[in-house]
Design an enzyme around this catalytic site. Structure first.
Site, PDB file in Angstrom:
ATOM      1  N   SER A   1     -26.321   5.823  45.510  1.00  0.00           N
ATOM      2  CA  SER A   1     -26.743   4.519  46.031  1.00  0.00           C
ATOM      3  C   SER A   1     -25.559   3.647  46.430  1.00  0.00           C
ATOM      4  O   SER A   1     -25.510   2.457  46.121  1.00  0.00           O
ATOM      5  CB  SER A   1     -27.632   3.792  45.010  1.00  0.00           C
ATOM      6  OG  SER A   1     -28.853   4.478  44.833  1.00  0.00           O
TER       7      SER A   1
ATOM      8  N   HIS B   1     -25.629  20.197  46.045  1.00  0.00           N
ATOM      9  CA  HIS B   1     -26.231  18.876  45.939  1.00  0.00           C
ATOM     10  C   HIS B   1     -27.350  18.914  44.905  1.00  0.00           C
ATOM     11  O   HIS B   1     -28.034  19.922  44.745  1.00  0.00           O
ATOM     12  CB  HIS B   1     -26.774  18.429  47.300  1.00  0.00           C
ATOM     13  CG  HIS B   1     -27.166  16.992  47.363  1.00  0.00           C
ATOM     14  ND1 HIS B   1     -28.343  16.524  46.819  1.00  0.00           N
ATOM     15  CD2 HIS B   1     -26.536  15.906  47.879  1.00  0.00           C
ATOM     16  CE1 HIS B   1     -28.428  15.223  47.005  1.00  0.00           C
ATOM     17  NE2 HIS B   1     -27.344  14.819  47.645  1.00  0.00           N
TER      18      HIS B   1
ATOM     19  N   GLY C   1     -25.961   8.569  50.963  1.00  0.00           N
ATOM     20  CA  GLY C   1     -27.311   9.066  51.192  1.00  0.00           C
ATOM     21  C   GLY C   1     -28.117   8.145  52.083  1.00  0.00           C
ATOM     22  O   GLY C   1     -27.915   8.075  53.290  1.00  0.00           O
ATOM     23  N   GLY C   2     -29.040   7.393  51.477  1.00  0.00           N
ATOM     24  CA  GLY C   2     -29.964   6.567  52.241  1.00  0.00           C
ATOM     25  C   GLY C   2     -29.301   5.574  53.174  1.00  0.00           C
ATOM     26  O   GLY C   2     -29.782   5.334  54.290  1.00  0.00           O
TER      27      GLY C   2
ATOM     28  N   GLY D   1     -31.313   7.365  45.321  1.00  0.00           N
ATOM     29  CA  GLY D   1     -32.606   6.966  45.869  1.00  0.00           C
ATOM     30  C   GLY D   1     -33.437   6.097  44.939  1.00  0.00           C
ATOM     31  O   GLY D   1     -34.587   5.814  45.221  1.00  0.00           O
TER      32      GLY D   1
ATOM     33  N   GLU E   1     -22.242  12.811  41.716  1.00  0.00           N
ATOM     34  CA  GLU E   1     -23.489  12.126  42.042  1.00  0.00           C
ATOM     35  C   GLU E   1     -24.344  12.010  40.784  1.00  0.00           C
ATOM     36  O   GLU E   1     -24.960  12.990  40.364  1.00  0.00           O
ATOM     37  CB  GLU E   1     -24.249  12.843  43.161  1.00  0.00           C
ATOM     38  CG  GLU E   1     -24.316  14.362  43.039  1.00  0.00           C
ATOM     39  CD  GLU E   1     -25.385  14.964  43.943  1.00  0.00           C
ATOM     40  OE1 GLU E   1     -25.922  14.264  44.806  1.00  0.00           O
ATOM     41  OE2 GLU E   1     -25.698  16.147  43.750  1.00  0.00           O
TER      42      GLU E   1
END
Length: 233
Positions: free
Chosen positions: A195, A78, A216-217, A156, A150
């Site tokens: 995102s 990552h 992710g978030g 983020g 990614e």
């Protein structure tokens, strides 16, 4: 490095009430919480894994340890591991190889920074990351892996690569592996991680070479995450 026991309980309850039959879902929580998940609605994975066997490696987690806790996947390479811990392309390949040898499916992350993108070096930069995988893993081992693209500049930040930008890089990755082995490239799952949200997941997943998402978030909000899973579903 997010979440707590309360969030684990929320996930267990939410997935018990939302069956997803046509999509593979993997949750990769902090290792402390792996054993707290009770639902069978999704698979479990580690956020990282050591390339070494069990032994005197304080703070590391071996593939065997993750397997014993019920993991069937492990994220390797990552961007935050590469940046925060200086993980090299060759180390990422070693982690992927160790995962496969221990029965885990590695989710191998590749991607570029904003500087690399703006300088027009996306394909050469990602190509070097892929070179290390081809050098370190056999075609059979690569066929047991998942790739995740990614774009670091879209993690983020609220920025998201357009569906066309995502597709371009995914197509490049699949084309790269097609030169190695056509059957490998055809069967390879390539996820997009940058995102991904409930309101853009369906459009991103509709791209020809985008096979899913590395979330992710948005994965910290169960309603949003389930909506993303349903978009893949």
């Amino acid at each position: 490095m997010n979440g707590n026991r309360s969030l684990v309980t929320t996930f267990n309850d939410a997935f018990e009430n939302n069956a997803l039959v046509n999509v593979d879902v993997v949750i990769c929580p902090p290792a402390l919480y792996l054993s707290a998940f009770s639902t069978q609605a999704f698979a479990l994975g580690g956020q990282d894994v050591s390339h070494l066997d069990n032994g005197a490696h304080t703070g590391d987690l071996s593939a065997d340890m993750l397997s014993e806790l019920g993991c069937t996947y492990a994220i390797v390479g990552h961007s935050e591991r590469r940046d925060d811990h200086g993980e090299s392309n060759s180390l990422v390949a070693k982690k992927a190889k160790k995962s496969i040898a221990s029965g885990l499916t590695p989710i191998i992350c590749v991607g570029e920074s904003l500087d690399i993108r703006e300088s027009g070096q996306v394909e050469s930069f990602i190509g070097e990351q892929l070179d290390a995988l081809v050098d370190g893993l056999t075609v059979e081992e690569l066929s047991k892996s998942v790739l995740a693209y990614e774009p670091v500049w879209a993690i983020g930040t609220g920025k998201t690569a357009s569906p066309e930008q995502a597709q371009d890089v995914h197509e490049f990755i699949r084309g790269y592996f097609a030169k190695v082995d056509a059957e490998l490239a055809q069967g390879l799952r390539i996820l997009y991680g940058g995102s991904v949200k409930a309101d853009n997941a369906k459009t991103l997943f509709a791209q020809q070479d985008v096979d899913g998402g590395l979330i992710g978030g948005a994965s910290l909000k169960t309603e949003d995450f389930i909506s993303i899973c349903q978009a893949a579903n």
